[in-house]
Every structure is written in C-alpha cells, then in structure tokens.
Design an enzyme around this catalytic site. Structure first.
Site, PDB file in Angstrom:
ATOM      1  N   THR A 147      -4.367   3.164  -5.223  1.00 12.62           N
ATOM      2  CA  THR A 147      -4.130   3.891  -6.469  1.00 12.62           C
ATOM      3  C   THR A 147      -5.434   4.187  -7.203  1.00 12.62           C
ATOM      4  O   THR A 147      -5.444   4.887  -8.182  1.00 12.62           O
ATOM      5  CB  THR A 147      -3.245   3.039  -7.413  1.00 12.62           C
ATOM      6  OG1 THR A 147      -3.853   1.766  -7.523  1.00 12.62           O
ATOM      7  CG2 THR A 147      -1.846   2.913  -6.873  1.00 12.62           C
ATOM      8  N   THR A 172      -5.171  -2.429  -3.513  1.00 13.55           N
ATOM      9  CA  THR A 172      -5.417  -3.828  -3.892  1.00 13.55           C
ATOM     10  C   THR A 172      -4.783  -4.817  -2.916  1.00 13.55           C
ATOM     11  O   THR A 172      -5.256  -5.932  -2.768  1.00 13.55           O
ATOM     12  CB  THR A 172      -4.817  -4.098  -5.280  1.00 13.55           C
ATOM     13  OG1 THR A 172      -3.412  -3.796  -5.230  1.00 13.55           O
ATOM     14  CG2 THR A 172      -5.504  -3.284  -6.358  1.00 13.55           C
ATOM     15  N   ASP A 173      -3.701  -4.432  -2.234  1.00 15.44           N
ATOM     16  CA  ASP A 173      -2.946  -5.414  -1.444  1.00 15.44           C
ATOM     17  C   ASP A 173      -3.808  -6.116  -0.396  1.00 15.44           C
ATOM     18  O   ASP A 173      -3.676  -7.318  -0.194  1.00 15.44           O
ATOM     19  CB  ASP A 173      -1.749  -4.746  -0.743  1.00 15.44           C
ATOM     20  CG  ASP A 173      -0.708  -4.296  -1.751  1.00 15.44           C
ATOM     21  OD1 ASP A 173       0.335  -3.773  -1.339  1.00 15.44           O
ATOM     22  OD2 ASP A 173      -0.968  -4.461  -2.967  1.00 15.44           O
ATOM     23  N   LYS A 226      -5.789 -11.842  -4.194  1.00 15.34           N
ATOM     24  CA  LYS A 226      -4.939 -11.169  -5.191  1.00 15.34           C
ATOM     25  C   LYS A 226      -3.768 -12.111  -5.462  1.00 15.34           C
ATOM     26  O   LYS A 226      -2.959 -12.370  -4.582  1.00 15.34           O
ATOM     27  CB  LYS A 226      -4.443  -9.834  -4.639  1.00 15.34           C
ATOM     28  CG  LYS A 226      -3.465  -9.105  -5.571  1.00 15.34           C
ATOM     29  CD  LYS A 226      -2.996  -7.782  -4.963  1.00 15.34           C
ATOM     30  CE  LYS A 226      -1.942  -7.103  -5.829  1.00 15.34           C
ATOM     31  NZ  LYS A 226      -1.445  -5.837  -5.236  1.00 15.34           N
TER      32      LYS A 226
HETATM   33  N1  DAS Z   1       0.084  -0.189  -2.100  1.00 15.98           N
HETATM   34  C1  DAS Z   1      -1.040  -0.716  -2.831  1.00 15.98           C
HETATM   35  C2  DAS Z   1      -2.267  -0.725  -1.912  1.00 15.98           C
HETATM   36  O1  DAS Z   1      -2.638   0.327  -1.422  1.00 15.98           O
HETATM   37  C3  DAS Z   1      -1.375   0.129  -4.039  1.00 15.98           C
HETATM   38  C4  DAS Z   1      -2.561  -0.475  -4.759  1.00 15.98           C
HETATM   39  O2  DAS Z   1      -2.410  -1.558  -5.273  1.00 15.98           O
HETATM   40  O3  DAS Z   1      -3.626   0.130  -4.761  1.00 15.98           O
HETATM   41  O4  DAS Z   1      -2.823  -1.806  -1.738  1.00 15.98           O
END
Ligand code: DAS
Length: 427
Positions: free
Chosen positions: A85, A161-162, A240
């Site tokens: 994102t 972030t995942d 995370k």
């Molecule tokens: N689905 C999540 C990822 O791409 C979106 C995010 O947190 O950036 O890790």
C-alpha cells in the site's frame, strides 16, 4: 445526474445521509462509499432513497513522463517499488488500489521527498507482499546492484508490510559490504486515507539516508501511533506484531538502530551500527526452495515432517514451544522425534526456534531440548523463526551443507545476539 465511481455523493436513506466518494462495486446489492476518514462503508441498495452527486470526479491529468530536473546540490535516492500500500492510491475509475510509480507521480504523492533528495523511481514489481517468492528477492537485489552502479546515495524499497521484515532479512544476508543504506518502508494505511503512515515513513527514511553514515539494510516504520517519529529497525530482528497499527513493527531481542524525529528531522542513534567498509561488495543471491517452517502444536502427528522428507526438503525450521521444545517426550509423541530424525538422516538440516517470539531457546535445560540436541537439531538461539527460515534457505542456496550448518550457529548480520541485555521486550 447519475453518480459514477469517483464522484463525491450524498447517499440518502430514511435514517441518515452519508457523504463520500462513490466506489465501484461489483456486488449490486450495496453502494460503497469512501468516507473522508478513508474508511469504506456499504449501504444496502434497498435502503438508499437517493444518491445525490455533489461533485463530479475529475480524472487527474496524466502526469507527463518528463524527467524531474536533477538538483546536483542534492543527494540522489533510488526508490524501488515492489507494491503493497506504500505507493498506491485508489483509482476511482477502476476501483482498484493502483500503484503509481513514475518519478513524477511518486513525488506528487510525497512532494516533501523532493526537498530532501533527487528521486529515481524504479518499478521492480507491483504486488502484495504476501505473494513474495525467492525470485522476487533476486529482482530486488539486481535492482539494488544497478542503483549502486548508478552511484545513488541510498535506496528506499517500498514494500507491503506483511512480509517486509523477511525481505529485509533476505537482502541483509544477500549483500556483504553494502556501500550505501537500503531502507525498506511500508505503510499500514493506504495513501488515500487521512491516516496514512506512508509519507511520514518515507520522509523519515529519506532524512535518515541523507543525514547519516549508516550502511546496510534497515526498516523504517512508525515508532508509535502518532506521527512524531519513526524507528530505523534491524533487518534481521524485526517483526510486524499488529495487523493494522501504524507502529506494528518492533525490534525483537534487539533494539531499534535509530529514532528519526519527524518534526525536527533530528536523528538519534540508539545503538552501534554498521559503517561503510572498504571491502569489496560481495553478493550471494541464491535461496534454496526446499526449506520450510513447521509450527509445533498439541496433538501433532509426524505427517508434515514426513512429507518434507518424502519431498526431498533440505531444511526445516521447527518453531517449538517455550525454550525450544517439540512434542517429542511422551511415548505417544515419540513418532515426532523419529520423524525429525528421519528427516535429518535423509540429509535435511533442522533448526529449533521458539513460538514465544522474545527470548532464546536453550538446548540443555530440559530433557526435551536435550533429546532434540542429541539427534542434531541446531539451536536457533534468539533468532526469529522467520529470520531463521530466510537464513537457512540462503545458506543452503549459497554454501555446502556442512558449512551451512556451521554458519547457522554464527551471528552474521545481527540475527543472533549472543547475550540479551534483558530489557528487549514490548514495554
Ligand atoms: N497486503 C499487504 C502487503 O502487501 C498490504 C500492506 O500492508 O502493504 O503486505
């Protein structure tokens, strides 16, 4: 006037009026609008008495692809986009979250970055990070090598972030003697929401790059839920820990490297950090595919481990309980110990870590840990399970088995702290 996606509308039902941006929506039984706070809400079609168009959607003029003029007095930062994102916005026509990657688009999204450095925006991939595979790490490391050859002063990698922390660990192992900083940045809230953390994370990463002599791989995310500071976190010791909080990323069994104050742009180092070395850059960018993680759980059967053996897997990280125990001690669980032994007899390397996240495994405290040690399971010490997985795959991709086993026990990139200071915890 019929409302179209992107229009600002008022949806009038018998009980209330909701205003926001009309979002495209396949399901025909509800109207989706994005409120000013960034949240989307659905309104049952049957309940909507009227949709009033307040303002028609004006598509952004397509940004010219003109090169942004380079300011030679400023450092240059390469921004490698992989998706997530961080570099995305909602495209009200398509309804999707679209990535926007041209230099111009990117700088328009985060104009403050332009004041800090020249930006070279490079599209590596456009994906959500849960889909990362080892070949994506290779694409990123190739882009890093190219940026180094282009003599940029630092690199920011925009990443979902995942799995951001796993990519950071992977890139940390791939490069030895990196001559510049490579900072991974994610965003818990998309850029079109008022609460987005993207801009602050990016600005802090850019300020850190141009103001310090830090080199190597790091992570830059919010320190807390307010916007006043970010932390530069260690590439092999970060996790995370929350699905949505902007300060979800924490150092585990380690400390943050530095704090960047967003208001004052001041940088405070919180621990010793890697400095530029005169040694030649070494790149080892292979990863062994046949490495897995198996989490232990009550009533465990040996089936998963046996499958790894049958499929010729070369390594497994066993995320055990507590100080590194697996369900192997009572007679009903001997089958699990036998399966681990069979896996290792087939040539596989097994490493034990803990599901406690913080703290370290000990191979001698209980008979259960000694059982595992005696069959040759390697202690993961205070390594994060995810980092141990990345490290094992990287070692097996670049070294012979015996050397890989030896290096698994050594601290290479801060992934193992011989001695915990005792105060690394969540508080
Ligand atoms: N689905 C999540 C990822 O791409 C979106 C995010 O947190 O950036 O890790």
């Amino acid at each position: 006037m019929t409302a179209k996606p992107g229009d600002r509308v008022k949806v009038i039902t018998k009980d209330e009026i909701k205003e926001g941006i009309l979002m495209p929506n396949e399901e025909t039984d509800s109207i989706i609008i994005k409120l000013d706070n960034g949240y989307n809400i659905g309104i049952d079609n049957k309940k909507a008495k009227e949709i009033k168009v307040i303002e028609k959607y004006k598509a952004k003029e397509t940004t010219s692809k003109k090169e942004i003029k380079k300011d030679n007095k400023k450092p240059t930062i390469s921004i490698l986009h992989t998706g997530g994102t961080i570099a995305s916005k909602v495209d009200y026509e398509s309804g999707g979250v679209v990535a926007s990657f041209s230099d111009e688009d990117f700088v328009n999204m985060f104009p403050e970055v332009k004041k800090i450095a020249n930006i070279k925006s490079i599209l590596v991939s456009n994906m959500m990070s849960e889909d990362m595979r080892f070949f994506h790490y290779k694409k990123m490391s190739d882009s890093i090598v190219k940026a180094i050859k282009d003599k940029v002063d630092g690199i920011i990698i925009g990443h979902g972030t995942d799995t951001l922390a796993l990519t950071a660990a992977a890139l940390s192992f791939v490069f030895e003697n990196l001559p510049i900083p490579v900072i991974l940045v994610g965003s818990q809230r998309s850029t079109d929401r008022g609460s987005t953390d993207a801009g602050v994370n990016l600005i802090c990463a850019a300020e850190f790059i141009i103001k310090t002599d830090f080199i190597g791989v790091g992570i830059c995310m919010h320190e807390n839920t307010s916007d006043n500071s970010c932390l530069i976190l260690p590439a092999t010791k970060t996790k995370k820990l929350h699905t949505s909080r902007r300060d979800a990323f924490k150092a585990v069994n380690d400390k943050a490297i530095a704090r960047v104050n967003y208001e004052t742009k001041k940088i405070e180092f919180l621990k010793k950090y890697e400095k530029k070395s005169k040694e030649k850059l070494i790149i080892r960018d292979k990863f062994e595919d046949k490495v897995a993680i198996i989490k232990s759980y009550p009533n465990m059967f040996p089936d998963l481990i046996d499958t790894l053996t049958q499929k010729g897997y070369k390594g497994v990280v066993l995320e055990g309980t507590g100080i590194g125990l697996m369900p192997t001690n009572i007679k009903e669980n001997k089958m699990n110990l036998d399966a681990i032994k069979k896996f290792m007899d087939s040539g596989g390397i097994a490493v034990i870590t803990s599901n406690c996240i913080f703290g370290r495994v000990h191979k001698d405290i209980y008979s259960g840990t000694r059982l595992l040690k005696n069959i040759g399971v390697i202690s993961g010490q205070d390594m994060l399970t995810e980092t141990a997985f990345i490290k094992l795959a990287w070692l097996l991709g670049n070294f012979k088995k015996e050397e890989a086993k030896e290096l698994m026990t050594k601290n290479l990139k801060g992934e193992i702290n011989e001695r915990l200071l005792g105060d690394e915890f969540l508080d």
